[in-house]
Design a protein around this motif. Structure first.
Motif: not given
Ligand code: 2DT
Length: 211
Positions: A80-87
């Motif tokens: 989850w902590e990497k989700r926005s970067m992934m998106e």
């Protein structure tokens, strides 16, 4: 997705038991796609560089003890902590090759005996992969490859249970590569590479083990 004119990048996940060859194959696919001029990055979970990831790493290396539910949620939080970067990366047109993702989370924790549905719940809302490449190797063969580095889950009997739980997760986004069979075909066809994916694309052979 957004106003960018770039086509969205693909999210390609590699899954499999320890020593199934994921890391090697991720590297090969990365080189291959880079060679085509694509924007591509290699990620892995757990990402041990974050503060959550450091707690996970301490657990995996037996430097700390955690309740099974707690560590499960930490693994999920690490995604989850990497989700926005992934998106953001995907929207900007970068393809992500990811070594382990939610499937590892569910397979490993449910193999310990945690409820399967409970394990899946915290993964809801993470970005769904476009392709999951599952490197299907018999646990005994993976163990023969050696290199179990003394981390918590690197034991044959446990890996056998993990393999059973992975099978419950297979869906239409999966491409299962039967590693052991493919490697033999590769040897028979004089491909000198040491693993099965994406080697067959490069050497032009059709893998009889693919499905
Ligand atoms: P590596 O050896 O690939 O670093 O993995 N694991 C991994 C889980 O139990 N849950 C998860 O969500 C993830 C991503 C698999 C370290 C170990 O961590 C396990 C092996």
């Amino acid at each position: 997705m957004g106003a960018s004119n770039e086509p969205r990048g693909a999210l390609v996940v590699f899954e499999g038991l320890d020593r199934s060859g994921k890391t090697s194959q991720c590297g090969k696919l990365l080189s291959y796609l880079e060679g085509l001029g694509l924007s591509v990055e290699l990620w892995r979970f757990p990402d041990r560089t974050t503060s959550v990831g450091q707690m996970i790493s301490a657990y995996l290396t037996n430097k700390s003890q955690l309740d099974d539910h707690t560590i499960h949620l930490l693994f999920s939080a690490n995604r989850w902590e990497k989700r926005s970067m992934m998106e953001a990366k995907l929207k900007a047109g970068t393809t992500l090759i990811v070594d382990r993702y939610s499937y590892s989370g569910v397979a490993f924790s449910s193999a310990k005996g945690l409820d399967f549905e409970w394990c899946k719940a915290p993964e809801n809302g993470l970005i769904a992969p476009d392709l999951v490449v599952y490197l299907d190797i018999p646990p005994e063969k993976a163990a023969e490859r050696g290199g179990y580095g003394g981390e918590r889950y690197e034991q044959l009997e446990f890996q056998k249970k993990v393999a059973q739980h992975y099978k419950l997760l297979e869906d239409s986004s999966w491409k299962v590569i039967l590693c052991f069979i493919s490697c033999h075909i590769a040897i028979a066809t004089r491909c000198h590479d040491d693993r099965c994916f994406p080697m067959h694309r490069r050497c032009g052979e059709t893998s009889g083990g693919d499905r």
